[in-house]
Enzyme design. Structure first.
Site, PDB file in Angstrom:
ATOM      1  N   ARG A  25       0.673  -1.091  -0.140  1.00 39.84           N
ATOM      2  CA  ARG A  25      -0.142   0.136  -0.521  1.00 39.84           C
ATOM      3  C   ARG A  25       0.520   0.886  -0.328  1.00 39.84           C
ATOM      4  O   ARG A  25       1.631   1.141  -0.643  1.00 39.84           O
ATOM      5  CB  ARG A  25      -0.785  -0.384   1.061  1.00 39.84           C
ATOM      6  CG  ARG A  25      -1.998  -1.071   1.655  1.00 39.84           C
ATOM      7  CD  ARG A  25      -2.689  -1.316   0.360  1.00 39.84           C
ATOM      8  NE  ARG A  25      -4.462  -1.767   0.142  1.00 39.84           N
ATOM      9  CZ  ARG A  25      -5.270  -1.791   1.014  1.00 39.84           C
ATOM     10  NH1 ARG A  25      -5.270  -0.643   1.361  1.00 39.84           N
ATOM     11  NH2 ARG A  25      -6.079  -2.597   0.673  1.00 39.84           N
ATOM     12  N   THR A  26       0.618   2.089   1.017  1.00 32.30           N
ATOM     13  CA  THR A  26       1.921   3.483   0.454  1.00 32.30           C
ATOM     14  C   THR A  26       3.100   3.150   1.155  1.00 32.30           C
ATOM     15  O   THR A  26       3.134   2.230   1.485  1.00 32.30           O
ATOM     16  CB  THR A  26       0.809   3.998   2.009  1.00 32.30           C
ATOM     17  OG1 THR A  26      -0.174   3.893   2.142  1.00 32.30           O
ATOM     18  CG2 THR A  26       1.895   5.097   1.890  1.00 32.30           C
TER      19      THR A  26
END
Lengths: 248, 276
Positions: A25-26
């Protein structure tokens, strides 16, 4: 928010995970480019960026081309994660290819490309998996100049002069004072070099090897890399260890 | 042309190399009421004859706005036309969303044509029974295209489709060379004249026709009834019911069915309920 599926976790699977493969994700950026600055001038757009690719605080790569052409009418300049920029170039390549395959005399102009990029960046941001870049998109189509920017969170706007990263803080104040819409090519280059010099002095990720690109209705050119002259012979810099023997 | 042994489904070729189902679909277009289009360098005008099934019912909508810069007139199975209009609107708005700019008309018609082609090559589908006159404006100027159930499309200076469209075509063939440089007003006037040709002497009033315009600086819009009626009156092209002395319009062909003037009712018998 990076989740490791191999850890001995409790049996309940996280509801936020859409699939086993979708673990990333991030992110954090690894190899990054620093500021890009761009202005509209009389005949078109000028974009400047150095050729540095930093690996954290190490100035690792010194031959990274951060300004590229897009189709017939646009140039893109990128700061941020270089691998994400390379991915964006592949998206754009496919976009331009499909546009050309229509073979119907229509072509995507800078405004269309900018908007497409905005949609891509914003959609990635919404999935918590951004392309870690700030992009500048400039070009000319049918005599109309266009200059816009979009970043990793999807913020986008157009202006007569734009910059990414440190350029926003150091270059744009200069541009606000000294930009006008009738700059000649030489004046525009001088103005950009002035901004790049300030960035070179003050931005730790800057390297002294830059390219300036121009795009007009006739086409684009990206200059060969060159360096700026800098001035370091200031009295305050002489004998820096006086008064603190042994320091460096 | 009818009732062959090779016309049962669209995926069967005839020995002469024809697909009869596709040709039958094109017949459906010819049964619809007339729709015409013409364009100049800066404007496109679409006009259609809107007959109602009975005095009690409303008129069938035949002209659709697809986007600010594109509109379409249909003839044939109007339900198919409605569905395709919705597809066109969807394509236009999706393009605008991604690119913040107008979908070039040429690309829209290619997408439409490719969609129609699919239905000529699947055994579980049938061709769309509607012809579309797509009029629009983009960077490269004003365009008028005709999309056919076969999946073919052509660009035109002027075109007419539907029943008795040949009369309109004849009129436009005489005048089309003037259309490119025509003013907007003259273009609308020519559209109304051409439309009148398809009525075979019936009186042209704004209650039985629809006119729409798109042009430089002018979004696609359907002209309202009052405006159309005013234009008809202005050009004195309502019909030749009065004595010739009253008539000022010079282009009228004398043989324009004076005899037919008395006939007010719809002249197409046995029109299938789904065709308007």
């Amino acid at each position: 928010m990076i989740v490791d599926s191999s850890s001995p976790a409790p049996a309940k699977k996280s509801l936020l995970l859409s699939s086993e493969a979708d673990l990333q994700r991030t992110q954090t950026p690894y190899v990054t480019g620093t500021s890009v600055i761009a202005i509209k001038y009389k005949d078109g757009i000028l974009i400047a960026a150095d050729m540095g690719g930093s690996y954290g605080s190490t100035l690792r790569y010194k031959n990274v081309e951060r300004i590229r052409p897009v189709g017939k009418h646009s140039l893109i300049g990128a700061s941020g994660e270089i691998s994400d920029f390379q991915e964006i170039l592949r998206y754009l390549d496919e976009l331009i290819l499909n546009d050309s395959m229509w073979d119907d005399g229509n072509s995507l102009g800078p405004k269309e490309v900018h908007n497409y990029l905005t949609r891509v960046m914003y959609n990635r941001r919404n999935k918590f998996n951004p392309l870690w870049n700030s992009l500048i998109l400039g070009g000319v189509k049918n005599g109309q100049k266009y200059l816009g920017t979009v970043n990793m969170i999807g913020v986008h706007y157009e202006d007569n002069h734009v910059a990414t990263g440190f350029g926003n803080h150091l270059a744009r104040p200069i541009l606000r004072e000294e930009w006008n819409e009738n700059l000649t090519f030489e004046e525009g280059v001088k103005l950009l070099e002035k901004c790049m010099r300030v960035l070179l002095y003050r931005d730790r990720s800057a390297v002294n090897k830059l390219q300036i690109a121009k795009i007009t209705d006739e086409g684009f050119t990206i200059s060969q890399p060159y360096s700026l002259k800098t001035q370091w012979k200031f009295k305050a810099f002489e004998n820096p260890t006086v008064g603190a023997e042994g320091s460096w | 042309m009818f009732r062959n042994q090779y016309d049962t489904d669209v995926t069967t070729w005839s020995p002469a190399g024809r697909l009869f189902q596709v040709e039958y679909a094109m017949e459906a277009v010819k049964q619809g009421s007339a729709a015409i289009g013409l364009r100049s360098k800066t404007h496109v005008v679409l006009a259609s004859v809107n007959k109602a099934n009975s005095e009690l019912s409303s008129h069938q909508k035949k002209i659709f706005k697809v986007d600010d810069h594109i509109g379409v007139a249909i003839a044939g199975l109007t339900a198919d036309g409605r569905v395709l209009s919705r597809y066109m609107r969807s394509e236009c708005i999706n393009y605008s969303y991604s690119y913040e700019s107008k979908l070039p008309v040429g690309r829209l018609v290619v997408q439409l044509a490719d969609k129609a082609q699919v239905c000529t090559q699947r055994s579980w589908k049938r061709p769309y029974g509607v012809g579309l006159l797509v009029g629009g404006l983009d960077e490269s100027g004003a365009h008028l295209y005709y999309n056919c159930p076969s999946g073919n499309y052509f660009e035109y200076q002027a075109f007419a489709m539907g029943s008795r469209s040949q009369a309109a075509k004849t009129y436009m063939e005489r005048k089309f060379e003037t259309f490119t440089e025509s003013s907007r007003e003259n273009l609308v006037k020519d559209a109304l004249f051409a439309l009148r040709e398809t009525l075979q002497g019936e009186k042209l009033t704004s209650s039985i026709c629809t006119v729409a315009v798109v042009g430089v600086g002018e979004s696609f819009h359907i002209l309202d009834k009052e405006t159309v009626q005013a234009l008809i009156n202005e050009f004195e092209i309502a019909g030749e019911e009065e004595a010739p002395a009253n008539e000022a319009a010079p282009q009228d062909q004398g043989g324009d069915a004076q005899a037919g003037a008395a006939d007010q009712g719809p002249t197409d018998q046995g029109v299938a309920p789904m065709d308007i």
